[in-house]
Write a protein that holds these residues in place. Structure first.
Motif, PDB file in Angstrom:
ATOM      1  N   ILE A  85     115.930  24.073  55.054  1.00  0.00           N
ATOM      2  CA  ILE A  85     114.693  23.303  55.044  1.00  0.00           C
ATOM      3  C   ILE A  85     113.897  23.609  53.782  1.00  0.00           C
ATOM      4  CG2 ILE A  85     112.580  22.735  56.283  1.00  0.00           C
ATOM      5  CD1 ILE A  85     115.245  22.063  57.746  1.00  0.00           C
ATOM      6  N   VAL A  86     113.438  22.564  53.096  1.00  0.00           N
ATOM      7  CA  VAL A  86     112.582  22.720  51.918  1.00  0.00           C
ATOM      8  C   VAL A  86     111.224  22.129  52.250  1.00  0.00           C
ATOM      9  CG1 VAL A  86     112.268  22.185  49.473  1.00  0.00           C
ATOM     10  CG2 VAL A  86     114.579  22.550  50.377  1.00  0.00           C
ATOM     11  N   ARG A  87     110.211  22.973  52.406  1.00  0.00           N
ATOM     12  CA  ARG A  87     108.875  22.533  52.780  1.00  0.00           C
ATOM     13  C   ARG A  87     108.123  22.035  51.548  1.00  0.00           C
ATOM     14  NH1 ARG A  87     109.302  21.959  58.214  1.00  0.00           N
ATOM     15  NH2 ARG A  87     110.165  23.866  59.164  1.00  0.00           N
ATOM     16  N   THR A  88     107.414  20.930  51.692  1.00  0.00           N
ATOM     17  CA  THR A  88     106.730  20.330  50.551  1.00  0.00           C
ATOM     18  C   THR A  88     105.654  21.239  49.986  1.00  0.00           C
ATOM     19  OG1 THR A  88     105.577  18.351  49.775  1.00  0.00           O
ATOM     20  CG2 THR A  88     105.036  19.126  52.006  1.00  0.00           C
ATOM     21  N   ASP A  89     105.010  22.052  50.852  1.00  0.00           N
ATOM     22  CA  ASP A  89     103.941  22.915  50.348  1.00  0.00           C
ATOM     23  C   ASP A  89     104.483  24.137  49.619  1.00  0.00           C
ATOM     24  OD1 ASP A  89     104.996  24.104  52.612  1.00  0.00           O
ATOM     25  OD2 ASP A  89     103.058  24.676  53.469  1.00  0.00           O
TER      26      ASP A  89
END
Length: 206
Positions: A85-89
Motif C-alpha cells: 500500500i502506498v498512502r498519498t500522505d
C-alpha cells in the motif's frame, strides 16, 4: 543561489563512496560519461566516489537513475519489508526542472510507478528525443498531454493512456496552459545508452 546539482562539503562513509564507484563500473560507464549524464563535473563525481563530498538529493536521484537502482540501494540501506500500500500522505513530492513527481508504487520492484505533474512551457532539454530499453505506460488524469512517438504526434486527454516500447523515440509535454497530471509506469531496465524518459537527467548532445 546554489545549483540543484551542487553537493555539500563533508564526506561520505567509505563504504558508500566505494559503492558509488562500483555501481558506476558495473553500469559500464566511465567517470566522464556518468558525470555528464548526472550534470556533474568528472572531478566532482570523483570526489563523491572517494568520500570527499556529500551528495545532494538531486545528485543522488540522478545517479540512481543512471545506474538503474534506487537512492536507498545506492546508499546501501536495507529496505524494509515491502508494503503493497502506498498512502498519498506519505508520497513526498520531488520537483526537478519544474516537473513534480510523487511515488505511486513500491520500491525495489521491476517497475516504477509515479504521479507526475508536467507544467506548460519549455523545459531544459524538452526538445530532446529519448530512447532506452523497456516499456512505458502513461495515463492522463487532468489536462492535455502532447506525446510524440517516432514521427507521430498524439494529443491525450483525461482518461486516455499510452503503452509503448521505450526504444521508440519519444517526447512528452503539456499541451495546455494548466499543465497535465499523469500516472506514469516504466520498467527499471538498466541502460548505458540513455536515461529514463521522465525524471532522468537531460543527456548532453554529442
Amino acid at each position: 543561489m546554489s545549483s540543484p546539482r551542487e553537493d555539500e562539503t563533508g564526506g561520505l562513509p567509505p563504504q558508500i563512496a566505494s559503492r558509488l564507484r562500483d555501481l558506476r563500473r558495473r553500469s559500464g560507464l566511465t567517470l566522464e560519461a556518468a558525470a555528464r549524464r548526472a550534470e556533474l563535473s568528472p572531478a566532482h563525481l570523483s570526489r563523491l566516489e572517494t568520500g570527499g563530498r556529500q551528495p545532494s538529493l538531486p545528485s543522488l536521484l540522478a545517479l540512481a537513475r543512471i545506474y538503474g537502482t534506487t537512492v536507498s540501494e545506492l546508499l546501501g540501506e536495507t529496505p524494509p519489508e515491502r508494503d503493497p500500500i502506498v498512502r498519498t500522505d506519505r508520497a513526498e513530492a520531488v520537483t526537478a526542472d519544474g516537473w513534480t513527481y510523487r511515488q505511486a508504487g513500491g520500491s525495489g520492484r521491476a517497475m516504477q510507478a509515479l504521479r507526475v505533474h508536467v507544467p506548460h512551457g519549455p523545459r531544459r532539454g524538452h526538445d530532446l528525443v529519448r530512447v532506452h530499453p523497456g516499456e512505458e505506460w502513461i495515463h492522463v488524469l487532468t489536462g492535455q498531454l502532447r506525446l510524440v512517438l517516432g514521427e507521430t504526434e498524439h494529443i491525450l486527454r483525461p482518461g486516455d493512456s499510452a503503452h509503448f516500447d521505450s526504444l521508440t523515440p519519444h517526447r512528452i509535454a503539456a499541451a495546455a496552459p494548466e499543465g497535465v497530471d499523469l500516472l506514469f509506469v516504466h520498467t527499471l531496465l538498466r541502460s548505458t545508452v540513455a536515461e529514463l524518459c521522465i525524471g532522468g537527467p537531460v543527456p548532453h548532445a554529442p
